[in-house]
Design an enzyme around this catalytic site. Structure first.
Site, PDB file in Angstrom:
ATOM      1  CB  SER A  68      -0.902  -0.250   0.738  1.00 31.86           C
ATOM      2  OG  SER A  68      -1.906   0.906   1.658  1.00 31.86           O
ATOM      3  N   PRO A 504      -2.187   1.134  20.009  1.00 28.30           N
ATOM      4  CG  PRO A 504      -2.411  -0.403  21.003  1.00 28.30           C
ATOM      5  CD  PRO A 504      -3.129   0.431  21.018  1.00 28.30           C
TER       6      PRO A 504
END
Ligand code: NG1
Ligand code: ZN
Length: 550
Positions: A68, A504
């Protein structure tokens, strides 16, 4: 085949040994790490994809090789389920276990255990369609993946070098072929034709817009964008920039949707192309994210991100639903994540139902399925619109009572065709945006004026162990480490329109800190102060502490 072809797997698995020092994890974007360390993962994913297909009675599973918007040296792989959606969550864990088996023997043992536990009928056929982006590590990784297919005798179709959303489209089209839910012709050409035909109908008779500049991030989107440009012709004049998919090092470098979103500035390569007032957009490296932007009369950069796209598109769909006389039957809703700008959340909640879900496309997608029309976008430009099967039936069967209603319904039906409902699709989303801009006669400035973004700042904190960070309330609050959220709350209270949260990352070994406030300097300061607290709390190496983390 009623048992695993153990010998065939063994011979090929020995050619793709797992590096002993590495631990892999199937995260929100599949496996993703340095391209040159993924050989064993690819081989094993090839087998896993075949098993997934067998488990689902021979339906076609997709495999996409891409990293990506990440740097060119990274690569990754993810599986796509039969309706073109992300892999079912339970299998993410199975994928992780199989990828981490330390040896061929251990892998075979894990595989046999898994086949038994998941009750996979090995006599079923297995079908896969796979593709890769333009990364230089792609061909070797695809070869490893193909060894996995060979080991399990998977019927595998190579879709070549293409975008992530096209691969998702292919999966859905293949699996629905010849049924009442047929999604489209299962080829890249079928995809381009379906979308462009509907687009042309939607903009017919509208005044031609000035050329749209597309920054292709020097990635695989360049190819599909060029196809669209050719087919659309005068219906949408397009200028392509950053289409170099062969020079090493240029992919996503100083360009693309992630650059625009994180740097909040114009890719330098566009400076000579973009005139004040002209609109432009950036794709990311696999063309599933889209960011729009424009320069004002003073040359100042303005970004139109996923939140602005959601607001524009949702408002337009609501208008059409009303014009069609369907407002009682078809309810439009929005799905966002905590990263949605506070300005957008305020604007949208005053008008529509809005739900906030944890980061990750699967969460957004599933929540959007609960609406008749679910508009979901991440602020980073990944998103789409889902029309429930019932809504599509209503659109097909509704008898309009006026010509205006009839026009609105036809528009809605064509909009369904423009949108890639399987996953976020930069090019399909771009054409959707262009439809709305043409219908509303909006330029970038008018679109931007729907609401004002709060200044915001996103920073990464490198910590020794990000797994100690646990969140609740769609990741907007920390429950662990204990006490940390209270310190963040105390800080946030001191800032006008302040908001901050810590979570996170699911794709990188970092903790992300997001903050927004009424003024730019305050948003930056709040982000840096929260990052400072996170840093103190985790005992990260003080010599590595960035100077700005207060
Ligand atoms: P993580 O690394 O979990 O923050 C990032 C994006 C997500 C999503 C995934 C998958 C941000 C802040 N996070 O996830 O929205 O797009 O990558 O690519 O943009
Ligand atoms: Zn992407």
């Amino acid at each position: 085949m009623s048992t695993l072809p153990v010998e065939a797997i063994r011979v090929l698995a020995d050619r793709h040994p797992k590096p002993s020092s590495l631990k892999f994890q199937y995260g929100t974007a599949g496996f993703r790490t340095l391209g040159n360390s993924l050989d064993s993962v690819m081989f094993r994913v090839g087998i896993l994809a075949g098993l997934r297909s067998k488990k689902l009675d021979g339906k076609t599973i997709g495999v996409m090789v891409t990293a990506s918007h990440n740097p060119e040296a990274d690569n990754g792989v993810k599986l796509v389920d039969p309706r073109g959606e992300m892999l079912e969550a339970a299998w993410e864990g199975h994928a992780t276990v199989l990828a981490n088996a330390p040896s061929t023997d251990a892998f075979l043992e894990a595989l046999e255990g898994f086949v038994k536990a998941a009750k996979i009928d090995l006599s079923k056929p297995s079908k896969v369609v796979y593709a890769r982006d333009t990364r230089p590590s792609g061909p070797a990784l695809v070869a490893a993946l193909e060894d996995g297919f060979k080991a399990l005798n998977v019927d595998a179709r190579n879709a070549g070098v293409t975008t992530t959303p096209i691969l998702h489209y292919l999966v859905r089209s293949i699996n629905t072929k010849g049924t009442k839910d047929a999604y489209g012709e299962d080829s890249e050409e079928g995809y381009i034709n379906k979308i462009s035909t509907a687009f042309k109908k939607l903009v017919a008779g509208k005044p031609a817009s000035p050329p749209l500049i597309i920054d292709c991030a020097n990635g695989v989107g360049a190819k599909a964008a060029a196809e669209f440009a050719k087919v659309l012709g005068d219906a949408l004049p397009i200028t392509l920039v950053n289409t170099d998919t062969t020079t090493p090092g240029v992919l996503n470098h100083q360009c693309g949707a992630d650059f625009v979103k994180t740097q909040q500035k114009l890719p330098p390569s566009l400076a000579s192309h973009l005139k004040p007032g002209q609109r432009a957009c950036s794709l990311d490296g696999d063309a599933d994210r889209l960011m729009y932007f424009y320069l004002d009369e003073r040359g100042q950069f303005h970004m139109l991100d996923g939140d602005k796209i959601a607001a524009l598109v949702a408002a337009f769909i609501v208008e059409l639903v009303k014009a069609a006389g369907l407002e009682e039957k078809v309810r439009v809703g929005i799905v966002q994540t905590a990263y949605a700008n506070g300005g957008s959340t305020k604007y949208l909640t005053e008008r529509l139902p809005v739900k906030c879900v944890p980061t990750g496309v699967k969460h957004l997608h599933h929540a959007a399925e609960h609406y008749d029309v679910g508009v979901y976008f991440e602020a980073n430009g990944h998103g789409t619109v889902l029309f429930s099967p019932e809504t599509q039936r209503i659109l097909a069967e509704h008898q309009p009572s006026t010509p205006a209603q009839s026009t609105a319904i036809t528009h809605l039906i064509n909009i369904v065709q423009v949108i890639n409902q399987t996953v976020g699709d930069a090019l399909s989303d771009m054409l959707l945006v262009e439809v709305v801009l043409a219908h509303k006669s909006y330029n970038g400035y008018e679109w931007d004026s729907l609401y004002e973004d709060l200044p915001n700042r996103l920073v990464k904190v490198v910590v020794p162990d990000r797994t100690i960070f646990k969140t609740e309330d769609a990741e907007r609050r920390l429950v662990s480490p204990p006490g940390l959220q209270a310190r963040i709350d105390d800080l946030v209270r001191k800032y006008a329109s302040g908001r901050a949260f810590v979570r996170p990352s699911g794709t990188e070994d970092v903790v992300r800190v997001y903050a927004e406030a009424r003024v730019r300097a305050q948003a930056d300061e709040l982000a840096f102060r929260v990052a400072g607290i996170v840093y103190d709390e985790t005992g990260a190496d003080p010599t590595q502490r960035p100077a700005e983390f207060l």
